[in-house]
Design a protein around this motif. Sequence first.
Motif, PDB file in Angstrom:
ATOM      1  N   LEU A 124      -1.600   4.244   0.431  1.00  0.00           N
ATOM      2  CA  LEU A 124      -2.473   3.882   1.547  1.00  0.00           C
ATOM      3  C   LEU A 124      -3.938   4.028   1.141  1.00  0.00           C
ATOM      4  N   ASN A 125      -4.260   5.118   0.459  1.00  0.00           N
ATOM      5  CA  ASN A 125      -5.639   5.336   0.018  1.00  0.00           C
ATOM      6  C   ASN A 125      -6.081   4.279  -0.984  1.00  0.00           C
ATOM      7  N   GLN A 126      -5.184   3.868  -1.884  1.00  0.00           N
ATOM      8  CA  GLN A 126      -5.510   2.806  -2.845  1.00  0.00           C
ATOM      9  C   GLN A 126      -5.767   1.489  -2.124  1.00  0.00           C
ATOM     10  N   LEU A 127      -4.932   1.175  -1.142  1.00  0.00           N
ATOM     11  CA  LEU A 127      -5.126  -0.056  -0.369  1.00  0.00           C
ATOM     12  C   LEU A 127      -6.489  -0.046   0.316  1.00  0.00           C
ATOM     13  N   GLU A 128      -6.831   1.083   0.907  1.00  0.00           N
ATOM     14  CA  GLU A 128      -8.092   1.181   1.639  1.00  0.00           C
ATOM     15  C   GLU A 128      -9.307   0.959   0.731  1.00  0.00           C
ATOM     16  N   ARG A 129      -9.183   1.306  -0.531  1.00  0.00           N
ATOM     17  CA  ARG A 129     -10.316   1.191  -1.467  1.00  0.00           C
ATOM     18  C   ARG A 129     -10.483  -0.217  -2.054  1.00  0.00           C
ATOM     19  N   LEU A 130      -9.571  -1.133  -1.754  1.00  0.00           N
ATOM     20  CA  LEU A 130      -9.677  -2.481  -2.311  1.00  0.00           C
ATOM     21  C   LEU A 130     -10.928  -3.184  -1.799  1.00  0.00           C
ATOM     22  N   ASN A 131     -11.514  -4.008  -2.654  1.00  0.00           N
ATOM     23  CA  ASN A 131     -12.670  -4.800  -2.243  1.00  0.00           C
ATOM     24  C   ASN A 131     -12.211  -5.915  -1.314  1.00  0.00           C
ATOM     25  N   THR A 132     -13.026  -6.184  -0.294  1.00  0.00           N
ATOM     26  CA  THR A 132     -12.707  -7.204   0.701  1.00  0.00           C
ATOM     27  C   THR A 132     -13.867  -8.179   0.852  1.00  0.00           C
ATOM     28  N   ASN A 133     -13.583  -9.314   1.502  1.00  0.00           N
ATOM     29  CA  ASN A 133     -14.650 -10.271   1.793  1.00  0.00           C
ATOM     30  C   ASN A 133     -15.237  -9.986   3.176  1.00  0.00           C
ATOM     31  N   TYR A 134     -16.077 -10.870   3.659  1.00  0.00           N
ATOM     32  CA  TYR A 134     -16.754 -10.656   4.942  1.00  0.00           C
ATOM     33  C   TYR A 134     -15.790 -10.681   6.131  1.00  0.00           C
ATOM     34  N   ASN A 135     -14.561 -11.185   5.940  1.00  0.00           N
ATOM     35  CA  ASN A 135     -13.543 -11.190   6.996  1.00  0.00           C
ATOM     36  C   ASN A 135     -12.570 -10.017   6.860  1.00  0.00           C
ATOM     37  N   ASP A 136     -12.900  -9.055   6.021  1.00  0.00           N
ATOM     38  CA  ASP A 136     -12.058  -7.876   5.773  1.00  0.00           C
ATOM     39  C   ASP A 136     -10.760  -8.210   5.050  1.00  0.00           C
ATOM     40  N   GLU A 137     -10.682  -9.379   4.427  1.00  0.00           N
ATOM     41  CA  GLU A 137      -9.509  -9.761   3.647  1.00  0.00           C
ATOM     42  C   GLU A 137      -9.667  -9.238   2.228  1.00  0.00           C
ATOM     43  N   PRO A 138      -8.613  -8.638   1.665  1.00  0.00           N
ATOM     44  CA  PRO A 138      -8.716  -8.178   0.278  1.00  0.00           C
ATOM     45  C   PRO A 138      -8.998  -9.359  -0.658  1.00  0.00           C
ATOM     46  N   LEU A 139      -9.800  -9.116  -1.681  1.00  0.00           N
ATOM     47  CA  LEU A 139     -10.141 -10.188  -2.621  1.00  0.00           C
ATOM     48  C   LEU A 139      -8.945 -10.632  -3.452  1.00  0.00           C
ATOM     49  N   SER A 140      -7.979  -9.742  -3.643  1.00  0.00           N
ATOM     50  CA  SER A 140      -6.728 -10.128  -4.299  1.00  0.00           C
ATOM     51  C   SER A 140      -5.590  -9.863  -3.317  1.00  0.00           C
ATOM     52  N   LYS A 141      -4.601 -10.738  -3.334  1.00  0.00           N
ATOM     53  CA  LYS A 141      -3.494 -10.644  -2.380  1.00  0.00           C
ATOM     54  C   LYS A 141      -2.695  -9.357  -2.601  1.00  0.00           C
ATOM     55  N   VAL A 142      -2.375  -8.675  -1.508  1.00  0.00           N
ATOM     56  CA  VAL A 142      -1.603  -7.439  -1.541  1.00  0.00           C
ATOM     57  C   VAL A 142      -0.263  -7.734  -0.866  1.00  0.00           C
ATOM     58  N   VAL A 143       0.754  -7.990  -1.672  1.00  0.00           N
ATOM     59  CA  VAL A 143       2.050  -8.438  -1.169  1.00  0.00           C
ATOM     60  C   VAL A 143       2.915  -7.258  -0.740  1.00  0.00           C
ATOM     61  N   ILE A 144       3.532  -7.408   0.416  1.00  0.00           N
ATOM     62  CA  ILE A 144       4.564  -6.476   0.875  1.00  0.00           C
ATOM     63  C   ILE A 144       5.867  -7.017   0.297  1.00  0.00           C
ATOM     64  N   GLU A 145       6.363  -6.376  -0.747  1.00  0.00           N
ATOM     65  CA  GLU A 145       7.581  -6.881  -1.380  1.00  0.00           C
ATOM     66  C   GLU A 145       8.756  -6.797  -0.428  1.00  0.00           C
ATOM     67  N   SER A 146       8.875  -5.690   0.281  1.00  0.00           N
ATOM     68  CA  SER A 146       9.937  -5.551   1.283  1.00  0.00           C
ATOM     69  C   SER A 146       9.650  -4.332   2.139  1.00  0.00           C
ATOM     70  N   ILE A 147      10.262  -4.333   3.306  1.00  0.00           N
ATOM     71  CA  ILE A 147      10.281  -3.160   4.166  1.00  0.00           C
ATOM     72  C   ILE A 147      11.741  -2.941   4.531  1.00  0.00           C
ATOM     73  N   GLU A 148      12.182  -1.730   4.323  1.00  0.00           N
ATOM     74  CA  GLU A 148      13.565  -1.381   4.640  1.00  0.00           C
ATOM     75  C   GLU A 148      13.560  -0.306   5.712  1.00  0.00           C
ATOM     76  N   VAL A 149      14.670  -0.218   6.429  1.00  0.00           N
ATOM     77  CA  VAL A 149      14.794   0.803   7.468  1.00  0.00           C
ATOM     78  C   VAL A 149      16.117   1.536   7.290  1.00  0.00           C
ATOM     79  N   ASP A 150      16.038   2.863   7.363  1.00  0.00           N
ATOM     80  CA  ASP A 150      17.231   3.707   7.381  1.00  0.00           C
ATOM     81  C   ASP A 150      17.395   4.137   8.831  1.00  0.00           C
ATOM     82  N   LEU A 151      18.343   3.548   9.509  1.00  0.00           N
ATOM     83  CA  LEU A 151      18.512   3.807  10.935  1.00  0.00           C
ATOM     84  C   LEU A 151      19.087   5.185  11.224  1.00  0.00           C
ATOM     85  N   LYS A 152      19.649   5.816  10.183  1.00  0.00           N
ATOM     86  CA  LYS A 152      20.351   7.086  10.367  1.00  0.00           C
ATOM     87  C   LYS A 152      21.349   6.879  11.491  1.00  0.00           C
TER      88      LYS A 152
END
Length: 155
Positions: A115-143
């Motif tokens: 999270l801290n690394q993501l926050e430090r990424l450089n962004t443009n004037y629209n707050d978009e990161p200058l390089s794409k940050v892909v969410i490869e997957s999100i998984e859920v353990d429902l227990k």
Amino acid sequence: MIKAQLFPSVAPNTVNNFIDYILDDQFSDSSFHRIIKDFMVQGGMVKDTKSPIRGEFASNGFTNNLKHTYGVLSMARTSDKNSATSQFFMMTSTSPHLDGAYASFGGIISGFSVLNQLERLNTNYNDEPLSKVVIESIEVDLKKYEPSPVIYYNK
């Protein structure tokens, strides 16, 4: 990798909605598309957005006492209190002005360095990161949690 815990006792329909997007594999290959230093990192823009849900927060008549502090997950929305769909954000600071106005529904339990690394990424004037940050997957353990069907907001 970031791991989070969801709190269905705080925002049940919001959690069920988030799980529904996960189980439909909607977040894979989406991205974190908005980053504001000392505030939050936002992602979850998906191809097949479902109907919006009712905002589960105090200014919308719903008791939700989870504060917007570092590591908390919350739903993004427009100015319409009942417009949340798939987009969510992770807090990178304490932001009390969001308490009671946005549906917080979980919290990070490990991966704070990511999270801290993501926050430090450089962004443009629209707050978009200058390089794409892909969410490869999100998984859920429902227990043992059994999600209820999502209740969509009907105007």
